[in-house]
Design a protein around this motif. Structure first.
Motif: not given
Length: 313
Positions: A174, A252-258, A260-261
């Motif tokens: 991820d 391109t994002k990991n779970r935490e970044e996803r 925040k979308i």
């Protein structure tokens, strides 16, 4: 005109949905709806089991649904279980226990029946017209594909390659690795051979995606365009270029970044990457300018049957 109430429970592999409706012969009004990430397939789907923790979550959720149904004094209850239950070795034991403890009779439906109900739900939403359309619904356990028009189904099939299964098999890193994406795509190509042949045969010119992942993708799209979805709207368009843009971002994002979308919801954050890989794969065979997203799916298909006067779904 007499009205009657009905409750529909869709026990998916990832999400349980409750829909309480009032039917008035020609249409229906939603009294209440709720979805809960039960993750029935988690920890067991790849072994054809419903894991003990998953059973606990399912019972807890169904008990909650039962309280809401009883609160509305509804005695017409239609519960459907799909991939996770139909393939689990302890599935029938689970169904019996729900009946004994909660008094809810669960219809465990085949992939074929599931595809038909999804088609009827999509049709009820007004997503279809005269053109030949490929319809898809990405569940946690299975994926249904239907080719047809608003008048008839030419071909339909369910494949046991849903989001939870793809997640277990391919999404180890991820953000996801390009190598994992390629493996997933070649797996889809192998498993979806009958679909690819049907596409060549019937030549669909439109693509409709039903609920779930497609709801979240359109939410992300609308947020990125700073637009709001209209209440009461059941059909949305997601331009393919915008899907591609969102897909590149998800990869391109990991779970935490996803998480925040804007537009993302927690219950979709894990499966959305592999589900989008599958959509990307399908777009190679049905190149369209925009994906039509139907908010209606299986449970609304069951409503469509009740509206047509059937007493059993």
């Amino acid at each position: 005109m007499s009205t009657r109430k009905a409750a529909l429970i869709d026990m998916g592999t990832n999400t349980f949905h409750l829909l309480l409706v009032e039917l008035n012969g020609v249409g229906f009004k939603t009294i209440y709806k709720e979805k809960i990430a039960v993750k029935l397939g988690q920890g067991g789907i790849s072994q054809n089991q419903i894991a003990p923790d998953a059973q606990k979550r399912a019972f807890h959720t169904l008990k909650h649904f039962k309280n809401l149904i009883d609160g509305e004094h509804i005695d017409q209850v239609f519960a459907f279980a799909t991939s996770a239950v139909r393939n689990a070795e302890n599935g029938s034991e689970f169904v019996s226990k729900v009946k004994a403890d909660l008094g809810i009779h669960i219809n465990v439906i085949s992939g074929e029946q599931e595809a038909q109900l999804i088609y009827e739900g999509i049709n009820l939403s007004g997503s279809l017209n005269g053109q030949t359309t490929l319809m898809m619904d990405i569940g946690g356990g299975s994926v249904e594909f239907i080719i047809g028009t608003s008048r008839e189904v030419f071909w339909k099939r369910s494949f046991e390659i849903g989001g939870q299964r793809l997640l277990d098999a391919f999404h180890y890193h991820d953000p996801i690795l390009q190598d994992e994406v390629e493996k997933l795509e070649s797996y889809c190509k192998e498993k979806l051979q009958p679909l690819i042949e049907a596409i060549e045969n019937f030549k669909p010119t439109a693509l409709v995606g039903a609920s779930g992942t497609f709801d979240t993708l359109t939410d992300i799209y609308f947020e990125s365009m700073l637009q709001c979805k209209l209440t009461g709207q059941h059909v949305f368009e997601l331009p393919t270029v915008d899907f591609e843009r969102i897909f590149e971002m998800l990869k391109t994002k990991n779970r935490e970044e996803r998480l925040k979308i804007p537009g993302m919801i927690a219950m979709r954050v894990d499966m959305i990457v592999v589900a989008s890989c599958l959509i990307e794969f399908i777009l190679r065979y049905v190149p369209v300018e925009a994906i039509v997203c139907s908010h209606y799916s299986l449970k609304e298909g069951a409503v469509a049957r009740l509206l047509s006067g059937e007493t059993r779904v």
